[in-house]
Design a protein around this motif. Structure first.
Motif, PDB file in Angstrom:
ATOM      1  N   PRO A 136       0.837  -1.204   0.000  1.00 41.79           N
ATOM      2  CA  PRO A 136       0.000   0.000   0.000  1.00 41.79           C
ATOM      3  C   PRO A 136       0.872   1.255   0.000  1.00 41.79           C
ATOM      4  O   PRO A 136       1.993   1.250   0.531  1.00 41.79           O
ATOM      5  N   THR A 137       0.338   2.337  -0.592  1.00 41.62           N
ATOM      6  CA  THR A 137       1.084   3.599  -0.643  1.00 41.62           C
ATOM      7  C   THR A 137       0.693   4.543   0.491  1.00 41.62           C
ATOM      8  O   THR A 137       1.225   5.654   0.565  1.00 41.62           O
ATOM      9  N   HIS A 138      -0.225   4.121   1.346  1.00 43.48           N
ATOM     10  CA  HIS A 138      -0.666   4.944   2.476  1.00 43.48           C
ATOM     11  C   HIS A 138      -1.193   6.298   1.991  1.00 43.48           C
ATOM     12  O   HIS A 138      -0.978   7.329   2.629  1.00 43.48           O
ATOM     13  N   GLY A 139      -1.859   6.250   0.848  1.00 43.81           N
ATOM     14  CA  GLY A 139      -2.450   7.438   0.269  1.00 43.81           C
ATOM     15  C   GLY A 139      -3.392   7.049  -0.848  1.00 43.81           C
ATOM     16  O   GLY A 139      -3.598   5.865  -1.136  1.00 43.81           O
ATOM     17  N   SER A 140      -3.956   8.057  -1.498  1.00 44.55           N
ATOM     18  CA  SER A 140      -4.963   7.836  -2.524  1.00 44.55           C
ATOM     19  C   SER A 140      -4.471   8.311  -3.883  1.00 44.55           C
ATOM     20  O   SER A 140      -3.871   9.380  -4.003  1.00 44.55           O
ATOM     21  N   ALA A 141      -4.736   7.500  -4.904  1.00 43.94           N
ATOM     22  CA  ALA A 141      -4.420   7.803  -6.298  1.00 43.94           C
ATOM     23  C   ALA A 141      -2.938   8.087  -6.531  1.00 43.94           C
ATOM     24  O   ALA A 141      -2.571   9.178  -6.967  1.00 43.94           O
ATOM     25  N   PRO A 142      -2.052   7.130  -6.252  1.00 43.08           N
ATOM     26  CA  PRO A 142      -0.642   7.330  -6.594  1.00 43.08           C
ATOM     27  C   PRO A 142      -0.485   7.487  -8.104  1.00 43.08           C
ATOM     28  O   PRO A 142      -0.994   6.669  -8.874  1.00 43.08           O
ATOM     29  N   CYS A 143       0.183   8.564  -8.526  1.00 40.78           N
ATOM     30  CA  CYS A 143       0.235   8.886  -9.960  1.00 40.78           C
ATOM     31  C   CYS A 143       1.653   8.928 -10.510  1.00 40.78           C
ATOM     32  O   CYS A 143       1.834   9.123 -11.714  1.00 40.78           O
ATOM     33  N   HIS A 144       2.654   8.779  -9.643  1.00 41.82           N
ATOM     34  CA  HIS A 144       4.036   8.837 -10.116  1.00 41.82           C
ATOM     35  C   HIS A 144       4.930   8.061  -9.155  1.00 41.82           C
ATOM     36  O   HIS A 144       4.693   8.043  -7.943  1.00 41.82           O
ATOM     37  N   LEU A 145       5.957   7.426  -9.713  1.00 39.38           N
ATOM     38  CA  LEU A 145       6.976   6.776  -8.883  1.00 39.38           C
ATOM     39  C   LEU A 145       8.314   6.840  -9.575  1.00 39.38           C
ATOM     40  O   LEU A 145       8.412   7.045 -10.790  1.00 39.38           O
TER      41      LEU A 145
END
Length: 346
Positions: free
Chosen positions: A88-97
């Motif tokens: 999980p990214t511990h957030g909403s809507a990850p858009c970049h990495l």
């Protein structure tokens, strides 16, 4: 990889009921840069941004969903992908990495929740539990798009000592000192852009002393200087991405710098074009049709002699030959691919 292929291009996409895409696709480029798309090589939901490990053996993707996740895949000899695990990214809507140059950490920006997160990368590309999460705060003058923080990108500096996060919602670039042992972020500078700019993405020049940031909401590009010792960012000249006579709605999208450092390319959604700039003296050389609708992402081939534009709204990818003077010439017709939003030449 087929005998006539020069390199691979992975395609991230938006999936869901309105898209024919169901994950990450693989294409092969011939010596002219023409793409031949194959089938989906990894089922994944909304893999809207992709990144490779420094050794090319692991591919990472976001799942841009309400309860965001990042996924790691092993890259096979033929370019195929085998899922390793996800976190999980511990957030909403990850858009970049992006992957830290040392290959030990993955950095991700969560758009809707306005925070950034770091995951350790274990042996074999296994993603470990997040080791650090940082929340942004603030807002901008655009009540529809800047009601709160919207982290849109996080990238390491060329030497890996810092990480820079562009936040569309707060009109800021956050510069974090990056601990290469623990993966922790320490805020060093919060650099404000002109209110209403909507910082989306930035790209470093190969010299590591300057870079370019696109403002999604103002359709502008800003050249900035970067102090590799202190992490200090100083915004400089701001140029438009659009012709002066264009009056329609437009959202700036991606920015890339040629490997030789001579040219900068940025895409426009609405005007559906690619703006070309010279890095020396920083001046616009022209704005050319993208050949697709909604070019959310552009990417350069490994040698920098081909530019690809991903048309999210036209379900196509257009290739361009990059001339010695930076001019773009279409290579054949657009290639069909459902809802392409990220291109990763490998």
């Amino acid at each position: 990889m087929s005998e006539d292929a020069q390199y691979r291009v992975y395609l991230g996409a938006y999936t869901g009921p309105e898209s024919a895409a169901n994950g990450i696709r693989l294409a092969f480029a011939d010596d002219a840069g023409r793409l031949r798309c194959t089938d989906t090589v990894a089922d994944s939901y909304d893999p809207s941004f992709l990144a490779l490990s420094p050794d090319g053996g692991t591919l990472f993707a976001v799942n841009e969903v309400a309860r965001g996740r990042v996924v790691s895949f092993q890259v096979g000899p033929d370019g195929g992908l085998t899922e390793i695990n996800s976190q999980p990214t511990h957030g909403s809507a990850p858009c970049h990495l992006s992957v830290h140059p040392g290959g030990r950490f993955l950095l991700t920006a969560n758009y809707l929740s306005g925070n950034v997160v770091v995951h350790p990368i274990g042996e074999g590309g296994v993603l470990r539990e997040a080791c650090h999460v940082v929340d942004h705060s603030g807002q901008g003058p655009d009540k529809d798009r800047q009601e709160g923080p919207h982290a849109h990108q996080i990238v390491p500096s060329p030497d890996g000592r810092f990480a820079l996060a562009a936040d569309l919602g707060t009109d800021s670039v956050y510069v974090y000192a990056f601990d290469g042992d623990t993966g922790h972020l320490v805020l060093k500078h919060e650099v404000g852009w002109e209110p209403g700019t909507g910082p989306r993405h930035l790209a470093f020049h190969p010299d590591g002393e300057r870079g370019y940031l696109v403002g999604e909401l103002t359709s502008t590009i800003t050249e900035f200087t970067f102090d590799a010792k202190t992490g200090e960012v100083r915004p400089g000249l701001v140029l438009p991405l659009l012709p002066a006579d264009f009056t329609g709605r437009n959202l700036a999208a991606e920015v890339v710098v040629s490997p030789d450092g001579r040219f900068v390319f940025a895409s426009n959604r609405g005007h559906d074009s690619i703006a070309v700039f010279s890095a020396e003296g920083f001046a616009q050389l022209g704005v050319v049709p993208a050949g697709v609708r909604g070019p959310r992402h552009v990417a350069l081939s490994p040698r920098g002699d081909v530019l690809y534009a991903a048309g999210e709204l036209s379900d196509t990818v257009q290739a361009f030959a990059v001339a010695a003077d930076g001019a773009l010439t279409p290579i054949g017709d657009p290639v069909p691919s459902p809802s392409p939003v990220c291109l990763l030449p490998a």
